[in-house]
Design a protein around this motif. Structure first.
Motif, PDB file in Angstrom:
ATOM      1  N   LEU A   1       0.825  -1.200   0.000  1.00 14.18           N
ATOM      2  CA  LEU A   1       0.000   0.000   0.000  1.00 14.18           C
ATOM      3  C   LEU A   1       0.862   1.253   0.000  1.00 14.18           C
ATOM      4  CD1 LEU A   1      -2.518  -1.062   2.780  1.00 14.18           C
ATOM      5  CD2 LEU A   1      -2.876  -1.171   0.309  1.00 14.18           C
ATOM      6  N   ASP A   2       0.343   2.288  -0.629  1.00 16.82           N
ATOM      7  CA  ASP A   2       0.906   3.630  -0.528  1.00 16.82           C
ATOM      8  C   ASP A   2       0.094   4.383   0.522  1.00 16.82           C
ATOM      9  OD1 ASP A   2       1.361   3.802  -4.097  1.00 16.82           O
ATOM     10  OD2 ASP A   2       2.828   3.303  -2.552  1.00 16.82           O
ATOM     11  N   PRO A   3       0.684   5.395   1.160  1.00 13.80           N
ATOM     12  CA  PRO A   3      -0.070   6.130   2.191  1.00 13.80           C
ATOM     13  C   PRO A   3      -1.391   6.723   1.712  1.00 13.80           C
ATOM     14  CG  PRO A   3       2.253   6.661   2.331  1.00 13.80           C
ATOM     15  CD  PRO A   3       2.073   5.835   1.079  1.00 13.80           C
ATOM     16  N   ALA A   4      -1.509   7.056   0.427  1.00 19.05           N
ATOM     17  CA  ALA A   4      -2.735   7.678  -0.082  1.00 19.05           C
ATOM     18  C   ALA A   4      -3.773   6.651  -0.550  1.00 19.05           C
ATOM     19  CB  ALA A   4      -2.386   8.613  -1.238  1.00 19.05           C
ATOM     20  N   ASP A   5      -3.454   5.365  -0.510  1.00 21.09           N
ATOM     21  CA  ASP A   5      -4.390   4.345  -0.974  1.00 21.09           C
ATOM     22  C   ASP A   5      -5.649   4.318  -0.115  1.00 21.09           C
ATOM     23  OD1 ASP A   5      -2.796   3.534  -3.072  1.00 21.09           O
ATOM     24  OD2 ASP A   5      -1.998   1.791  -2.028  1.00 21.09           O
ATOM     25  N   GLU A   6      -6.754   3.995  -0.759  1.00 24.34           N
ATOM     26  CA  GLU A   6      -8.026   3.858  -0.053  1.00 24.34           C
ATOM     27  C   GLU A   6      -8.446   2.405  -0.101  1.00 24.34           C
ATOM     28  OE1 GLU A   6     -12.426   5.138  -1.165  1.00 24.34           O
ATOM     29  OE2 GLU A   6     -11.207   6.843  -0.513  1.00 24.34           O
TER      30      GLU A   6
END
Length: 70
Positions: A59-64
């Motif tokens: 995951l990236d920090p901005a993933d939802e």
């Protein structure tokens, strides 16, 4: 129909996010993941709108993440 809610959590993988949520809401992970670390049949996970079956998905920090119960 179930309630929709939002929480913020962090983790490098989907599994790590679920572990963090389980620390905050004990028993939550067990409702979605079985004893063999498989996703239970009635649960669907989506990352940025794409369904995933992989708890190791990075995951990236901005993933939802969306968690849907059938």
């Amino acid at each position: 129909m179930g309630r929709a809610g939002q929480v913020e959590a962090s983790g490098a993988t989907l599994g790590a996010v679920l572990a963090e949520l389980d620390r905050r809401y004990p028993g939550l992970r067990f409702r979605m993941i079985d004893e063999q670390d498989g996703i239970r049949r009635h649960v669907r996970f989506f990352i940025n709108g794409q369904q995933t079956f992989d708890l190791a998905a990075e995951l990236d920090p901005a993933d939802e993440i969306q968690i849907v119960r059938r």
